[in-house]
Design a protein around this motif. Structure first.
Motif, PDB file in Angstrom:
ATOM      1  N   GLU A   5       0.819  -1.079  -0.119  1.00 26.12           N
ATOM      2  CA  GLU A   5       0.008   0.180   0.123  1.00 26.12           C
ATOM      3  C   GLU A   5       1.059   1.124   0.172  1.00 26.12           C
ATOM      4  OE1 GLU A   5      -2.170  -0.806   3.508  1.00 26.12           O
ATOM      5  OE2 GLU A   5      -3.760  -1.699   2.575  1.00 26.12           O
ATOM      6  N   SER A   6       1.938   1.147   0.793  1.00 22.05           N
ATOM      7  CA  SER A   6       2.952   2.324   1.059  1.00 22.05           C
ATOM      8  C   SER A   6       3.876   2.833  -0.138  1.00 22.05           C
ATOM      9  CB  SER A   6       3.454   2.367   2.281  1.00 22.05           C
ATOM     10  OG  SER A   6       4.406   1.301   2.246  1.00 22.05           O
ATOM     11  N   LEU A   7       3.968   1.808  -1.241  1.00 26.52           N
ATOM     12  CA  LEU A   7       5.149   1.894  -2.168  1.00 26.52           C
ATOM     13  C   LEU A   7       4.483   3.112  -3.198  1.00 26.52           C
ATOM     14  CD1 LEU A   7       6.612  -1.391  -3.181  1.00 26.52           C
ATOM     15  CD2 LEU A   7       7.830   0.580  -2.145  1.00 26.52           C
ATOM     16  N   ARG A   8       5.415   4.149  -3.312  1.00 22.34           N
ATOM     17  CA  ARG A   8       4.964   5.130  -4.131  1.00 22.34           C
ATOM     18  C   ARG A   8       5.558   4.913  -5.560  1.00 22.34           C
ATOM     19  NH1 ARG A   8       7.606  10.305  -3.202  1.00 22.34           N
ATOM     20  NH2 ARG A   8       9.301   9.108  -2.463  1.00 22.34           N
ATOM     21  N   PRO A   9       5.023   5.159  -6.759  1.00 23.22           N
ATOM     22  CA  PRO A   9       5.396   4.749  -8.159  1.00 23.22           C
ATOM     23  C   PRO A   9       6.699   5.216  -8.305  1.00 23.22           C
ATOM     24  CG  PRO A   9       3.000   5.670  -8.280  1.00 23.22           C
ATOM     25  CD  PRO A   9       3.406   5.911  -6.758  1.00 23.22           C
ATOM     26  N   GLN A  10       7.222   6.400  -7.557  1.00 19.10           N
ATOM     27  CA  GLN A  10       8.623   6.883  -8.019  1.00 19.10           C
ATOM     28  C   GLN A  10       9.464   5.977  -7.390  1.00 19.10           C
ATOM     29  OE1 GLN A  10       9.573  11.055  -7.471  1.00 19.10           O
ATOM     30  NE2 GLN A  10      11.349  10.364  -5.973  1.00 19.10           N
ATOM     31  N   SER A  11       9.270   5.317  -6.149  1.00 16.70           N
ATOM     32  CA  SER A  11      10.147   4.168  -5.646  1.00 16.70           C
ATOM     33  C   SER A  11      10.357   3.224  -6.303  1.00 16.70           C
ATOM     34  CB  SER A  11       9.432   4.018  -4.032  1.00 16.70           C
ATOM     35  OG  SER A  11       9.515   5.124  -3.308  1.00 16.70           O
TER      36      SER A  11
END
Length: 276
Positions: A5-11
């Motif tokens: 849930e917490s992974l951002r697309p930028q990461s």
């Protein structure tokens, strides 16, 4: 909140580029990124907006080939990715070789500087420091804080020392008082829960690349929040080693399939000399 849930697309995008582009003098077609990210659960619009935003922030550059747009790394993003690569494969999650050195950072800011105080504390936390007292923070090992402090414009308000604890000092108790060990342990335990089944399972061939991408991004997210406290002063059941074994086992299991999938799914183009 789970890692998924917490992974951002930028990461995810940085992890993807570190895996497929870093050190190869190539750039990748936007359609390939969209395809892989769709398999990782990220929609096309979110992927396109992330690509655009990262170009504006100087983390990506564009290279047009006919009607296709390819994306490559900048010097800044390559440096970020090399640091992450070192953190995963060289530094690791378990600090077994601590030499007893601590970095102490003291600061005194005017009462009205609430924003600067918040920014400094956030940077220190990210850099592995914990609050020994309100204006005195501590981190294991020799931490270079010069860039961090100058970036915030606070060099005149900060003093940095290297130190060793007194022989009678209870370092384990100090660590428990200074860092949120239960929160950090929970991140490692959650990582194991999410990924240990893949030590025995295999995904569909074309999904292996996206799955390994999530694995790496989630692992880097966990270990970047770890101040790498000396393991001999942590609880006996500290879960970092088990989590690292899970990461490496799943990574090794997915890699042959992921490598095959990348050859089928990715459209890569050499960086043109005028674009390097």
């Amino acid at each position: 909140m789970t890692g998924e849930e917490s992974l951002r697309p930028q990461s995810l995008l940085l992890t993807f580029l570190g895996d497929q582009v870093l050190g190869r003098d190539v750039c990748v077609y936007s359609g390939s990124v969209i395809d892989v990210f769709a398999r990782a659960g990220v929609g096309e619009q979110a992927t396109r907006s992330t690509l655009t935003r990262m170009v504006k922030r100087g983390l990506l550059r564009r290279q047009r080939e006919g009607r296709k747009m390819y994306f490559g790394l900048t010097e800044h993003s390559a440096a970020v990715l090399r640091d992450g690569e070192h953190r995963i494969w060289q530094t690791g999650a378990v600090n077994r070789h601590w030499d007893g050195t601590w970095t102490l950072l003291g600061f005194s800011l005017p009462e009205s500087w609430q924003r600067q105080r918040h920014d400094l504390r956030s940077k220190l936390t990210w850099g592995g420091f914990g609050p020994l007292f309100s204006g005195l923070w501590i981190a294991p090992g020799e931490v270079d804080v010069a860039e961090l402090v100058s970036e915030l414009g606070l060099a005149a308000h900060v003093k940095v020392f290297r130190a060793h604890a007194d022989a009678g000092m209870d370092i384990g108790a100090m660590i428990e008082e200074t860092w949120e060990l239960s929160e950090l342990a929970a991140r490692y335990e959650e990582f194991v829960r999410r990924w240990e089944a893949w030590e025995r399972r295999l995904p569909d061939a074309d999904d292996a690349l996206a799955l390994r991408l999530r694995l790496q991004a989630e692992w880097l997210q966990v270990i970047r929040r770890d101040p790498r406290l000396p393991v001999k002063h942590l609880p006996d059941d500290w879960p970092a080693e088990r989590a690292e074994k899970t990461f490496r086992a799943v990574y090794d299991r997915l890699t042959p399939l992921a490598r095959d999938a990348s050859e089928r799914l990715l459209d890569l183009m050499p960086v043109r000399p005028d674009q390097a």
